[in-house]
Design a protein around this motif. Structure first.
Motif, PDB file in Angstrom:
ATOM      1  N   GLU A  31       0.826  -1.201   0.000  1.00  0.00           N
ATOM      2  CA  GLU A  31       0.000   0.000   0.000  1.00  0.00           C
ATOM      3  C   GLU A  31       0.861   1.251   0.000  1.00  0.00           C
ATOM      4  N   ASN A  32       2.154   1.077  -0.108  1.00  0.00           N
ATOM      5  CA  ASN A  32       3.014   2.257  -0.166  1.00  0.00           C
ATOM      6  C   ASN A  32       4.282   1.929  -0.944  1.00  0.00           C
ATOM      7  N   GLU A  33       5.144   2.932  -1.079  1.00  0.00           N
ATOM      8  CA  GLU A  33       6.378   2.740  -1.840  1.00  0.00           C
ATOM      9  C   GLU A  33       7.590   2.785  -0.926  1.00  0.00           C
ATOM     10  N   PHE A  34       7.430   2.399   0.332  1.00  0.00           N
ATOM     11  CA  PHE A  34       8.495   2.579   1.305  1.00  0.00           C
ATOM     12  C   PHE A  34       9.468   1.410   1.377  1.00  0.00           C
ATOM     13  N   ILE A  35       9.145   0.312   0.708  1.00  0.00           N
ATOM     14  CA  ILE A  35      10.002  -0.877   0.812  1.00  0.00           C
ATOM     15  C   ILE A  35      10.728  -1.027  -0.518  1.00  0.00           C
ATOM     16  N   SER A  36      12.035  -1.215  -0.464  1.00  0.00           N
ATOM     17  CA  SER A  36      12.787  -1.259  -1.723  1.00  0.00           C
ATOM     18  C   SER A  36      12.506  -2.560  -2.467  1.00  0.00           C
ATOM     19  N   SER A  37      12.614  -2.494  -3.784  1.00  0.00           N
ATOM     20  CA  SER A  37      12.322  -3.670  -4.601  1.00  0.00           C
ATOM     21  C   SER A  37      13.286  -4.818  -4.294  1.00  0.00           C
ATOM     22  N   ASP A  38      14.507  -4.488  -3.908  1.00  0.00           N
ATOM     23  CA  ASP A  38      15.466  -5.541  -3.548  1.00  0.00           C
ATOM     24  C   ASP A  38      14.973  -6.330  -2.348  1.00  0.00           C
ATOM     25  N   ILE A  39      14.489  -5.590  -1.373  1.00  0.00           N
ATOM     26  CA  ILE A  39      13.981  -6.252  -0.164  1.00  0.00           C
ATOM     27  C   ILE A  39      12.727  -7.062  -0.498  1.00  0.00           C
ATOM     28  N   LEU A  40      11.848  -6.482  -1.292  1.00  0.00           N
ATOM     29  CA  LEU A  40      10.630  -7.201  -1.688  1.00  0.00           C
ATOM     30  C   LEU A  40      10.978  -8.507  -2.398  1.00  0.00           C
ATOM     31  N   LYS A  41      11.983  -8.424  -3.260  1.00  0.00           N
ATOM     32  CA  LYS A  41      12.379  -9.612  -4.015  1.00  0.00           C
ATOM     33  C   LYS A  41      12.872 -10.719  -3.076  1.00  0.00           C
ATOM     34  N   GLU A  42      13.646 -10.303  -2.102  1.00  0.00           N
ATOM     35  CA  GLU A  42      14.173 -11.266  -1.138  1.00  0.00           C
ATOM     36  C   GLU A  42      13.040 -11.879  -0.296  1.00  0.00           C
ATOM     37  N   VAL A  43      12.098 -11.028   0.096  1.00  0.00           N
ATOM     38  CA  VAL A  43      10.957 -11.515   0.888  1.00  0.00           C
ATOM     39  C   VAL A  43      10.174 -12.545   0.073  1.00  0.00           C
ATOM     40  N   GLN A  44       9.976 -12.227  -1.191  1.00  0.00           N
ATOM     41  CA  GLN A  44       9.230 -13.130  -2.068  1.00  0.00           C
ATOM     42  C   GLN A  44       9.957 -14.463  -2.230  1.00  0.00           C
ATOM     43  N   GLU A  45      11.254 -14.379  -2.463  1.00  0.00           N
ATOM     44  CA  GLU A  45      12.024 -15.625  -2.665  1.00  0.00           C
ATOM     45  C   GLU A  45      12.069 -16.470  -1.407  1.00  0.00           C
ATOM     46  N   LYS A  46      12.324 -15.821  -0.273  1.00  0.00           N
ATOM     47  CA  LYS A  46      12.498 -16.591   0.968  1.00  0.00           C
ATOM     48  C   LYS A  46      11.187 -17.122   1.531  1.00  0.00           C
ATOM     49  N   SER A  47      10.084 -16.395   1.283  1.00  0.00           N
ATOM     50  CA  SER A  47       8.804 -16.846   1.844  1.00  0.00           C
ATOM     51  C   SER A  47       8.070 -17.785   0.898  1.00  0.00           C
ATOM     52  N   GLY A  48       8.395 -17.666  -0.400  1.00  0.00           N
ATOM     53  CA  GLY A  48       7.639 -18.442  -1.384  1.00  0.00           C
ATOM     54  C   GLY A  48       6.261 -17.863  -1.668  1.00  0.00           C
ATOM     55  N   THR A  49       5.949 -16.725  -1.081  1.00  0.00           N
ATOM     56  CA  THR A  49       4.637 -16.098  -1.301  1.00  0.00           C
ATOM     57  C   THR A  49       4.774 -15.005  -2.359  1.00  0.00           C
ATOM     58  N   PRO A  50       3.951 -15.065  -3.412  1.00  0.00           N
ATOM     59  CA  PRO A  50       4.087 -14.057  -4.462  1.00  0.00           C
ATOM     60  C   PRO A  50       3.698 -12.661  -3.980  1.00  0.00           C
ATOM     61  N   ILE A  51       4.419 -11.672  -4.483  1.00  0.00           N
ATOM     62  CA  ILE A  51       4.122 -10.269  -4.170  1.00  0.00           C
ATOM     63  C   ILE A  51       3.697  -9.578  -5.462  1.00  0.00           C
ATOM     64  N   TYR A  52       2.549  -8.931  -5.424  1.00  0.00           N
ATOM     65  CA  TYR A  52       2.055  -8.136  -6.569  1.00  0.00           C
ATOM     66  C   TYR A  52       1.625  -6.767  -6.094  1.00  0.00           C
ATOM     67  N   PRO A  53       1.961  -5.699  -6.829  1.00  0.00           N
ATOM     68  CA  PRO A  53       2.787  -5.682  -8.023  1.00  0.00           C
ATOM     69  C   PRO A  53       4.151  -6.329  -7.729  1.00  0.00           C
ATOM     70  N   SER A  54       4.726  -6.949  -8.752  1.00  0.00           N
ATOM     71  CA  SER A  54       5.952  -7.711  -8.552  1.00  0.00           C
ATOM     72  C   SER A  54       7.119  -6.788  -8.222  1.00  0.00           C
ATOM     73  N   PRO A  55       8.091  -7.294  -7.487  1.00  0.00           N
ATOM     74  CA  PRO A  55       9.298  -6.507  -7.221  1.00  0.00           C
ATOM     75  C   PRO A  55       9.958  -6.019  -8.520  1.00  0.00           C
ATOM     76  N   ASP A  56       9.869  -6.806  -9.591  1.00  0.00           N
ATOM     77  CA  ASP A  56      10.448  -6.365 -10.875  1.00  0.00           C
ATOM     78  C   ASP A  56       9.721  -5.136 -11.431  1.00  0.00           C
ATOM     79  N   SER A  57       8.398  -5.146 -11.351  1.00  0.00           N
ATOM     80  CA  SER A  57       7.644  -3.963 -11.789  1.00  0.00           C
ATOM     81  C   SER A  57       8.010  -2.767 -10.918  1.00  0.00           C
ATOM     82  N   PHE A  58       8.030  -3.028  -9.630  1.00  0.00           N
ATOM     83  CA  PHE A  58       8.278  -1.938  -8.697  1.00  0.00           C
ATOM     84  C   PHE A  58       9.673  -1.337  -8.906  1.00  0.00           C
ATOM     85  N   ALA A  59      10.628  -2.190  -9.273  1.00  0.00           N
ATOM     86  CA  ALA A  59      11.999  -1.711  -9.502  1.00  0.00           C
ATOM     87  C   ALA A  59      12.050  -0.673 -10.623  1.00  0.00           C
ATOM     88  N   LEU A  60      11.079  -0.733 -11.529  1.00  0.00           N
ATOM     89  CA  LEU A  60      11.070   0.209 -12.655  1.00  0.00           C
ATOM     90  C   LEU A  60      10.486   1.568 -12.305  1.00  0.00           C
TER      91      LEU A  60
END
Lengths: 386, 386
Positions: free
Chosen positions: A78-107
């Motif tokens: 709900e905000n832009e306060f978390i960096s895409s790198d961190i989001l990507k790591e959270v997604q990989e380590k938890s196995g839970t998908p994050i949308y919008p994706s960290p790749d989209s957010f990185a752009l």
């Protein structure tokens, strides 16, 4: 994969617990979905009063968020306060998908990359330059004129992180304040001489894309005070804005709900000013104003469900932001006239404390004529103290 | 006193935690109000997934409910399972007001008193008699014909507590099953030869009364499968039903939301069949179908806020009850067509387990022509498994 079923106890996790997550949660509940929320504050966040599944921790701690994400089926922002790198790591380590994706957010999280991404997609953006020192600040002023804007490339929220600079002294001070001397990337952005600010929301996932009507955001002191839909501009301008918003969402391969703010110049051209990978204040009017709200399409989009119609329910919609009028324990006062008005809808965000200018609530009025509806909405909310 | 403000942390307490409390809670949240819930089940009730303020205990224990009520600003009901005597004691001991009031509830909780109350107000009710023994059962059959209905005067829910009896043997058995031999008051009710069942919701408080459109409830095997609004009957019949519903709410001095079900006889007259002091399945269509939903007016009414418009948003609304199709962990399956349909709105109640015939979800479709809208709503939901 598109989802064609809603299993019991499906849990949607929100990173962030403010009014945007709150309004999306209300829609999740309508679908029987459970809501879990991760906040960087331990109490009194709006969504924390709406779910037994509340966690607090740091937006910089992968571990905190991994633990949270493991208990959820899908995570959204709900905000832009978390960096895409961190989001990507959270997604990989938890196995839970994050949308919008960290790749989209990185752009879009970095304003420089954001502008480059959208420019590459053929979308006009505000003239800008990465400025590194005093002489580049001076050059930018010479080329584009004073005043101009300095922005931290890391972005901000509601104008924080943005400074208007009138001369080189201003510019040096702001450059330093924004961290330019400490290695932060600082963008200079030319002032655009615009006649209106417009906005468009887009929902997109693997089932398709839906684009909301083009609305006008009415600003006072860089804060949005009202939204009018459809925007009182020519049809061709509305369609151009919708087309650019569609292209922008394609450009970042967005899955979720996105909002785009445009400047309409005197010459009648559109320039993309800002983008947000989440529900947006400019789209609050859609709760009653359109067949499917931005919040419903947010939930549908991140779950992979088919998206709903964005058609207006009435010819004209006005949304008034009810900003804090006092520093005090929150209280929405003098609301009778607003509640008594047919086709008027009051939304209060459940914040515990009010501050002057804080977004506390909003009011949406539906009608047949835009000018009249805006006038009436302003009139019946004029005495609200909040 | 009418309320003209919404203070932070205002807490609305629900006695009962099913889908009705859930949908009212969603509206309370929109006003920034907090929701607390008291259930007689310790877990997995729909509202328990929507608030951190959840308590369980017995609906017969004054102490359990007093403790709960003390933490709330206003208490409201989602069912008729708690006796008015107990409610009155809870209200007195906790100091927290309960709406609808225990006094109002006392006039309808017992089916005998309910009928007497409404008859005294000039509202036609189904021919009935308090039956005490076999010979009175026999007499009733002779006077009004077989079959007729036997009902426990303490009421029931979704047809429980009601038995159709075809002959004296049936009647004796049902009389005994319903507790007639153990001192329960049993009512005999004549079968009304009706052409349609109609319903009207009314919201009322100290600021005024609003009456919803008259709708038709389509029943199969005594279970409501669909609701159509406005009811496909002459305007004069609709208005008569609305007028009777208005009078009935006056008769019990109701504060809250109330629903009334009527039989429309072949001769074109209306007979009040049932009343409910709470949001009702017949009013679920109002969420999108009217300007202000029954749930919003429920919240407004019990808080003393001004009531909202009950006008239809489109000329025709059809609501389909999605009843459990399997005994299994709940899952709403094959929902794509329903979600893709413009002006279609899916609501899933968040129940954990499905049972055949259990109310699991509903679907509302708005349109311009009632027959077409009903047909389409039936069509796009026909394959949903839930």
């Amino acid at each position: 994969m598109p989802l064609s079923s809603l299993p019991a106890k499906l849990k949607l996790g929100f990173l962030g617990a403010g009014q945007l997550a709150r309004m999306s949660s209300l829609q999740a509940f309508r679908f029987g979905i459970q809501v879990a929320v991760f906040s960087d504050r331990s109490e009194n966040e709006p969504v924390q009063f709406m779910t037994p599944f509340s966690t607090s921790g740091s937006f910089e701690s992968v571990d905190d968020m991994v633990e949270f994400a493991k208990g959820c089926d899908v995570i959204t922002l709900e905000n832009e306060f978390i960096s895409s790198d961190i989001l990507k790591e959270v997604q990989e380590k938890s196995g839970t998908p994050i949308y919008p994706s960290p790749d989209s957010f990185a752009l879009i999280e970095n304003k420089l990359i954001e502008k480059q991404t959208f420019e590459a997609a053929g979308i006009p953006v505000t003239p800008y330059k990465l400025v590194k020192n005093e002489s580049e600040l001076e050059d930018f002023g010479k080329t584009h004129g004073w005043p101009f804007m300095l922005k931290s490339s890391k972005g901000g929220y509601d104008g924080y992180g943005n400074v208007t600079v009138k001369n080189i002294e201003d510019a040096k001070q702001a450059f330093s304040k924004l961290g330019g001397n400490n290695g932060e990337d600082i963008l200079a952005e030319a002032f655009v001489d615009f006649t209106k600010e417009l906005a468009v929301q887009v929902a997109r996932n693997e089932t398709g894309t839906v684009v909301y009507p083009c609305c006008e955001t009415v600003q006072e002191d860089h804060i949005c005070v009202a939204v009018l839909s459809p925007a009182p501009v020519e049809k061709i301008i509305q369609e151009m804005a919708q087309e650019l918003a569609f292209k922008a969402t394609e450009a970042i391969d967005g899955k979720g709900i996105f909002a785009y703010e445009f400047f309409l110049t005197k010459e009648g051209s559109l320039i993309l000013n800002e983008s947000a990978p989440r529900p947006h204040n400019s789209g609050h009017y859609t709760i009653e104003g359109t067949v499917t709200s931005q919040f419903e399409n947010h939930v549908r989009a991140v779950l992979g469900l088919p998206l709903g119609s964005t058609r207006l329910n009435k010819p004209a919609v006005a949304m008034i932001n009810l900003l804090g009028t006092h520093k005090r324990p929150a209280e929405a006062d003098q609301i009778t006239e607003a509640l008594e008005t047919e086709h008027g809808h009051l939304h209060v965000y459940g914040k515990v404390d009010s501050k002057v200018g804080r977004k506390m609530a909003h009011y949406t009025l539906l009608g047949d004529d835009l000018e009249e509806t805006y006038k009436k909405a302003t009139h019946v909310t004029r005495e609200i103290e909040i």
